[in-house]
Design an enzyme around this catalytic site. Structure first.
Site, PDB file in Angstrom:
ATOM      1  CB  SER A 173      79.958  36.954  60.233  1.00  0.00           C
ATOM      2  OG  SER A 173      80.724  38.095  60.017  1.00  0.00           O
ATOM      3  CE  LYS A 230      80.782  38.379  56.808  1.00  0.00           C
ATOM      4  NZ  LYS A 230      82.101  38.241  57.451  1.00  0.00           N
ATOM      5  CE1 TYR A 273      79.046  41.807  55.584  1.00  0.00           C
ATOM      6  CE2 TYR A 273      79.792  43.937  56.383  1.00  0.00           C
ATOM      7  CZ  TYR A 273      79.870  42.560  56.392  1.00  0.00           C
ATOM      8  OH  TYR A 273      80.761  41.929  57.228  1.00  0.00           O
ATOM      9  CE1 TYR A 324      84.785  35.184  58.567  1.00  0.00           C
ATOM     10  CE2 TYR A 324      84.572  34.883  60.928  1.00  0.00           C
ATOM     11  CZ  TYR A 324      84.055  35.291  59.723  1.00  0.00           C
ATOM     12  OH  TYR A 324      82.789  35.804  59.672  1.00  0.00           O
ATOM     13  CB  VAL A 341      81.862  40.004  65.903  1.00  0.00           C
ATOM     14  CG1 VAL A 341      83.151  39.612  65.213  1.00  0.00           C
ATOM     15  CG2 VAL A 341      81.041  40.955  65.057  1.00  0.00           C
TER      16      VAL A 341
HETATM   17  O1  DON Z   1      81.588  43.641  59.081  1.00  0.00           O
HETATM   18  C1  DON Z   1      81.869  43.317  60.222  1.00  0.00           C
HETATM   19  O2  DON Z   1      83.004  43.443  60.677  1.00  0.00           O
HETATM   20  C2  DON Z   1      80.775  42.736  61.087  1.00  0.00           C
HETATM   21  N1  DON Z   1      79.507  43.315  60.727  1.00  0.00           N
HETATM   22  C3  DON Z   1      80.681  41.244  60.952  1.00  0.00           C
HETATM   23  C4  DON Z   1      81.954  40.517  61.328  1.00  0.00           C
HETATM   24  C5  DON Z   1      81.747  39.180  61.924  1.00  0.00           C
HETATM   25  O3  DON Z   1      80.714  38.870  62.472  1.00  0.00           O
HETATM   26  C6  DON Z   1      82.929  38.278  61.924  1.00  0.00           C
HETATM   27  N2  DON Z   1      82.643  37.034  62.601  1.00  0.00           N
HETATM   28  N3  DON Z   1      83.125  36.435  63.474  1.00  0.00           N
END
Ligand code: DON
Length: 313
Positions: A70, A73, A196, A248, A266
């Site tokens: 993320s 993003k 994405y 978040y 993540v």
């Molecule tokens: O879309 C997802 O769930 C993952 N590719 C990215 C989520 C993420 O990194 C949330 N961050 N802490």
């Protein structure tokens, strides 16, 4: 700007934080909802800072690449802000903290398919939709941007991670289809998801990530090549969003403990910005229940305390 901490003292601090990080290796677990991420050795820790003059200092596994997830993003939002009018973005996505998990669907229906902010998954999918609809080869554009900002010309995607995410796309697909039903996703949903997931799969190390965010500590200018990435106003706006929405439903607690604009992923990475001074990247794969790196957050708390520098006083 003159650093307020000399480099030898900072280096000693980075090394102490790296030693201390091992104490967190009995807590949390790696993200396993993306199977390709579950294979990472959980007991690693790296930290890097990039000063506004472009110099870097680092310790631990700061040269080991990991999935930025993320954190990408933020780079996607920057691409959108560079290319689109403000209204084109901010009529499609909000600027408020969601107080919900990063992949929550709850607010979307109540709020007519408009995600709260560009850093939750729904918001990043809208930003990706805007980019997919406007830029012919968005994946290449993102990769080139990351290479330019970090000074590393071999940054790329981990196809295994991107495929693993596509194979387990149900939740993100649900978000995208619901937003399409509200008219807030225009492109083909699988195209949006593929782009994405590729953005999330980018592999970088702490040094490269810290460099790629130095412009946010430097009034929008990339110290590596002196080029303006975003305006000074946009820099302040992005940092404000990072402070309020970057972690978040743990954003308030992170602001309380660390007091810096930040963004987690993540894969276990967290970037943080000390405006006027430095960008920071920490990485350690074990996550808390919010999807944020446990050792990474501890280290950022220790770094801010050790330097005695905070934009919040
Ligand atoms: O879309 C997802 O769930 C993952 N590719 C990215 C989520 C993420 O990194 C949330 N961050 N802490």
């Amino acid at each position: 700007m003159t650093p307020h901490i000399d480099s030898a003292t900072l280096q000693t601090l980075l090394e102490r934080l790296t030693e201390d990080a091992a104490r967190c290796f009995n807590e949390g677990k790696v993200a396993d909802y993306i199977p390709a991420l579950a294979k990472v050795d959980p007991d690693q820790f790296g930290i890097a800072v990039c000063h506004v003059d472009g110099s870097v200092q680092y310790a631990g596994n700061a040269r080991t690449r990991f999935s930025i997830q993320s954190i990408s993003k933020v780079h996607a939002l920057v691409l959108a802000m560079q290319r689109l009018e403000s209204d084109e973005i901010w009529t499609r996505v909000g600027r408020e903290p969601s107080g919900q998990a990063f992949n929550s669907i709850m607010q979307l229906e109540v709020e007519n398919g408009i995600p709260r902010n560009p850093f939750i998954n729904a918001g990043a999918l809208v930003i990706t939709d805007l980019l997919v609809s406007r830029i012919v080869s968005i994946q290449n554009t993102l990769r080139e941007q990351l290479r330019r900002l970090s000074g590393s010309d071999d940054i790329g995607f981990d196809e295994k991670v991107a495929r693993s995410e596509m194979d387990h796309k149900a939740r993100n697909a649900s978000l995208a289809y619901l937003m399409q039903a509200y008219g807030n996703v225009h492109a083909d949903v699988d195209d949006v998801l593929d782009t994405y997931f590729h953005s999330c799969s980018v592999e970088m190390d702490c040094v490269e990530l810290a460099r790629s965010f130095a412009f946010l500590a430097n009034r929008g200018v990339n110290p590596l090549d002196g080029k303006q990435v975003v305006t000074t106003l946009e820099t302040r706006q992005i940092n404000a969003l990072l402070l309020t929405c970057g972690l978040y439903d743990a954003a308030g607690d992170f602001a309380w403990r660390v007091g810096l604009p930040g963004k987690s992923g993540v894969g276990g990475g967290i970037i943080a910005i000390l405006p006027g001074q430095m960008s920071i990247c920490v990485w350690s794969p074990r996550l808390d229940g919010y999807g944020n790196s446990i050792a990474g957050r501890h280290a950022l708390e220790g770094l801010v305390a050790g330097m005695g520098l905070s934009p919040l006083g």
